[in-house]
Design an enzyme around this catalytic site. Structure first.
Site, PDB file in Angstrom:
ATOM      1  N   ASP A   6       0.828  -1.201   0.000  1.00 39.69           N
ATOM      2  CA  ASP A   6       0.000   0.000   0.000  1.00 39.69           C
ATOM      3  C   ASP A   6       0.869   1.261   0.000  1.00 39.69           C
ATOM      4  OD1 ASP A   6      -2.713   1.150   0.292  1.00 39.69           O
ATOM      5  OD2 ASP A   6      -1.955   1.841   2.230  1.00 39.69           O
ATOM      6  N   GLU A  22       1.529  -0.158  -4.751  1.00 36.15           N
ATOM      7  CA  GLU A  22       0.532   0.801  -5.203  1.00 36.15           C
ATOM      8  C   GLU A  22       1.207   2.155  -5.407  1.00 36.15           C
ATOM      9  OE1 GLU A  22      -3.589   2.854  -3.573  1.00 36.15           O
ATOM     10  OE2 GLU A  22      -1.860   2.565  -2.263  1.00 36.15           O
TER      11      GLU A  22
END
Length: 917
Positions: A303, A337
């Site tokens: 993330d 990401e």
């Protein structure tokens, strides 16, 4: 453009079509080229991912719905009627549906974070940690999802079916636990305004220590712009224990997601880790090492990668790969990401930074998502896809390339492909939306990369937007918005169980997965762009089976009408067998190796050559070219123009002159043959570096070029604000900022100004990366006065780079379109409802006299919570202290009511209110 120019038949034709000039021929080429190699596939390239949010898939054990907590939803986090709370899904439920997942052709499950979360954050709605991104304990499965044993059972069951399991992990932040003595969720304070200080009070820049084993000792009372504190009872809330040390966090207030604060600020209060510290790097490696070794996890999706410093990734990724390999999993795979909009070269240069400079294996391909939406949903000209795929070369280095990038069409943050289709095509019927959905999946499954299906897309889920509106349950929902949701290709709604294996999209995706399995070249074969139209219509590319030297021709049509074209191939007078789509069972190329194809509207066809690509008699001549200017991120563009028309692979090497060794910097198997060499990691400006290339043909012949020697370009210095040739308001302080590319430790930028061509005077210096800043005062200058700002970068070596801009003193101008006072007072002021960011009744007005936004409103007695929303949306909003997404302000109006002046300062972002005179 004449139609024949769209036929990309040779590597040179591709170069010409892109406007790439052929470089002069290299003198005395090395015809040996013994260093030529095949383009590697070092990471996973043949996976079909299924992305699942654990809480929203299936409820296998209702006993864990409240996570073992007692009380109302604001305590337990469980409320199946609310899209912002736990709805009941768990790991047992996921395990019980593995047949369904496997039937889709899935080879890898990607799970949202399963670690223990803070159940509820009252400041966020309130909302619960059902999504998994508010972690407090990195060693335990969240009890709402099950237990560590449940996870073991899930992984074992998946592995028995040949399905890998990937975790979604976080290294950037933890749950919101830390507050400040000045308040919670405060405005960001830059490093220029308040630098870091060590425990002795001495100023330092953390960037000068990142990536080393030495870091200054910190003191909570004196090292940060805010003094961090923990609420009673939460001093030991986080696990492992090192996470409870408040000096392991940046402690600078809320991010605005731009510039410096993008890497140092708190995400809406989430505690932002000090990832420049070696203790934090080691701690994160240790956390995830345990999950790799004890639970046999196959890889990680990471993330918020772009919000963490480069040095962290340069160590974290390689260390975990070694750990996994030592544990028996050499195929362990990580992708990060790096969210952004757009899919031009600049976007891909940014995303590829993390796989080249930062040595990570792959990134989640956001540029592909944007390109696929434009192609399949918006029906844009297919030439844009040509440029998109040819720019894949920016990902090529010695150990990674674009073939391993996970590709996707929508997700839990931005929204679903079904939502985009309905938004982009408001008049389309269900049949057209289904066809466009299928076309988007065909592009994703048939082109390079690892396709990712977001759970529920195979059931036609659409939703009303992103975030919570894109997180429906697969089991029958009790959330009203989900129950009423329209789904593509079915009469089902969110009120039904949606594990329907004969849904048309489920069947379509399963068929595409089966096609990739039967024909592996469609998963990881070389991809060569072949054809495009200037208008919406046909886009074609080949996938090459390297071992068998067979060519697959893939043609997609994003027009609603059938289209025909003649597609170039590398097979003369050869039969091609249809393996996918509608059309004749067999086609044959002519002597010029071209294939006539007819493709129905909004659909695709795939043809496989029945004969091999003819063997090359000799390796072709190759011209080498090098571009050192205007390439971002310290990269040098190296290209090879190959004089031939068959399947070739080009190996690029470089060496540092005069005594360096030749090192491979990348191999390309698609024309135009290019690499973008990252020189910033191990070279300095003005270093002499040589490049060479060798071509490998499909019969094993090689031919090399002579070297070309160039100098590493100077560091790029940019003055990023104020905007050149624009105005600077005379009531505001002028913030002058500069960035450098590439960034290196110990760089210093000095700033000067000149008024009306007069002498240069110093404004100061800044040594704190990543944004170098000074502030100037022009309030004593007349409007219309010319001011020049000069920034001078000094490298550690002593070399300098200078940039100058010119501006003019002017009246202040608004920097946003609208500012709304939004809160519990709006209904009293005439808005239909409270907390409406787009209600123009409570808009403020810009005052050019003081550069502030003001509005006077009369309110009845009462207590009101409020903040300001920018441009009629909650996307950007400011609360207490000017913090982005900060806490609400409270206005108490006494008996009898009164009039109040609300103000927003666009420089400090701080809202305020005072009684009207």
């Amino acid at each position: 453009m004449h139609r024949r120019l769209a036929l990309l038949t040779t590597p040179l034709a591709v170069a010409v079509a892109l406007g790439i000039a052929a470089p002069p021929a290299s003198a005395e080429p090395d015809t040996g080229g013994s260093y030529a190699r095949h383009m590697p596939r070092p990471d996973l390239t043949g996976e079909n991912f299924y992305f699942v949010m654990g809480d929203r898939f299936e409820n296998g054990d209702p006993a864990n719905d409240t996570g073992g907590l007692a009380g109302d939803p604001n305590t337990t986090g469980f409320d199946p009627t609310s899209k912002g709370f736990y709805n009941g899904g768990d790991l047992d439920g996921l395990r019980s549906r593995l047949d369904y997942i496997q039937g889709l052709g899935t080879t890898a499950i990607w799970l949202t974070p399963i670690f223990e979360n803070k159940p509820v954050q009252l400041e966020d709605g309130p909302s619960a940690g059902y999504h998994g991104y508010w972690i407090t304990d990195f060693t335990q499965v969240d009890p709402h999802l099950g237990t560590n044993q449940d996870l073991t059972d899930l992984v074992d069951a998946a592995h028995e079916r040949g399905i890998k399991v990937f975790f979604d992990i976080i290294t950037n932040h933890t749950a919101d636990v830390i507050g400040y003595t000045d308040g919670d969720r405060t405005a960001y304070v830059s490093k220029d305004a308040v630098p870091y200080r060590d425990a002795s009070g001495d100023v330092f820049d953390d960037r000068d220590h990142a990536g080393t084993e030495e870091f200054p000792e910190l003191d909570p009372e004196r090292s940060f712009p805010y003094v961090p504190e923990l609420d009673a009872g939460e001093e030991d809330l986080k696990v492992p224990a090192w996470l409870n040390d408040v000096t392991n966090y940046h402690n600078r207030g809320n991010t605005t997601f731009t510039g410096e604060d993008s890497q140092y600020g708190d995400f809406f209060g989430l505690d932002d880790l000090f990832t420049e510290k070696p203790e934090v790097v080691d701690g994160m490696v240790d956390i995830y090492k345990t999950w790799v070794e004890d639970f046999d996890i196959d890889g990680f999706r990471i993330d918020t990668m772009k919000h963490v410093n480069d040095e962290f990734w340069q160590e974290f990724g390689p260390r975990l790969q070694k750990i996994a390999a030592a544990d028996g999993n050499p195929d362990f795979f990580m992708f990060g990401e790096v969210a952004l909009d757009g899919y031009d070269l600049a976007a891909k240069q940014f995303t590829s930074h993390y796989t080249t400079r930062d040595r990570m294996q792959a990134i989640l391909d956001f540029p592909f998502q944007a390109a696929a939406r434009d192609f399949a949903s918006k029906g844009v000209r297919t030439k844009r896809l040509v440029k998109f795929f040819l720019d894949d070369d920016v990902y090529t280095d010695s150990d990674s390339n674009a073939y391993s990038l996970p590709t996707f069409l929508g997700n839990h943050d931005m929204g679903r492909i079904g939502y985009f289709l309905k938004t982009d095509n408001p008049g389309a019927d269900d049949a057209e939306l289904l066809a466009r959905d299928r076309l988007a999946h065909e592009l994703m499954y048939l082109s390079r990369g690892n396709p990712v299906v977001y759970y529920g897309d195979e059931q036609g889920f659409a939703g009303l937007g992103g975030d919570q509106s894109a997180r429906q349950t697969m089991f029958a929902s009790q959330v009203e918005e989900y129950q009423q949701g329209d789904q593509l290709g079915t009469d089902n709604t969110g009120a039904d169980d949606n594990f329907v294996t004969d849904h048309p999209l489920y069947e379509d995706i399963a068929a595409l997965a089966a096609l990739r399995s039967e024909h592996p070249a469609l998963a990881d074969g070389a991809q060569q762009v072949r054809f495009h139209e200037k208008r919406p219509g046909l886009f074609a590319f080949s996938r090459i089976d390297h071992a068998q030297q067979r060519e697959y021709v893939v043609v997609l049509n994003n027009s609603t009408q059938a289209r025909s074209a003649t597609i170039p191939t590398w097979v003369p007078k050869g039969a091609f067998r249809k393996v996918y789509g509608e059309g004749p069972a067999t086609l044959t190329t002519n002597a010029e190796r071209r294939l006539d194809v007819l493709v129905p509207g909004l659909s695709s066809v795939v043809y496989e050559s029945r004969t091999k690509i003819p063997r090359s008699k000799r390796a072709p001549q190759t011209r080498l070219g090098v571009t050192t200017g205007n390439v971002s991120d310290g990269r040098i563009a190296v290209r090879a123009n190959v004089r031939g028309s068959s399947f070739y692979e080009v190996t690029f090497q470089r060496r540092l002159e005069p005594l360096g060794r030749w090192q491979t910097i990348g191999v390309d198997d698609t024309a135009p043959y290019r690499v973008f060499d990252d020189t910033a990691t191990d070279l300095l400006p003005r270093d002499r570096v040589s490049y060479r290339a060798a071509v490998l043909d499909n019969a094993g012949h090689t031919r090399g070029t002579s070297p070309i020697t160039v100098r590493v370009p100077e560091t790029v210095l940019r003055v990023t604000s104020p905007a050149p040739n624009g105005g600077v308001g005379d009531v505001y302080p002028v913030t002058v900022t500069a960035t450098v590319d590439p960034e290196r430790p110990l760089q210093v930028v000095r700033f000067q100004r000149s008024v009306e061509g007069g002498p240069w005077t110093s404004l100061g210096r800044d040594s704190s990366a990543p944004v170098y800043t000074v502030v100037d005062d022009v309030s004593d200058l007349a409007r219309g006065t010319s001011v020049r700002y000069r920034a001078t970068l000094t490298e550690p070596s002593g070399s300098t780079v200078t940039r100058t801009i010119q501006v003019f003193v002017s009246a202040p101008e608004p920097s946003v379109d609208s500012v709304t006072v939004a809160g519990s007072l709006q209904s009293e002021l005439g808005c239909p409802e409270d907390w409406q960011p787009g209600c123009d009744t409570t808009h403020l007005a810009f005052d050019a006299g003081d550069g502030l936004w003001h509005g006077t409103f009369t309110l009845p007695a009462g207590s009101y919570d409020w903040k300001v929303a920018i441009d009629d949306s909650w996307t950007v909003n400011y609360g207490s202290g000017g913090a982005a997404g900060g806490g609400n302000l409270t206005l108490v109006v006494p008996e009898g009511g009164g009039s109040y002046v609300f103000t927003w300062d666009p420089i400090t972002h701080e809202p305020s209110v005072v009684p009207a005179d």
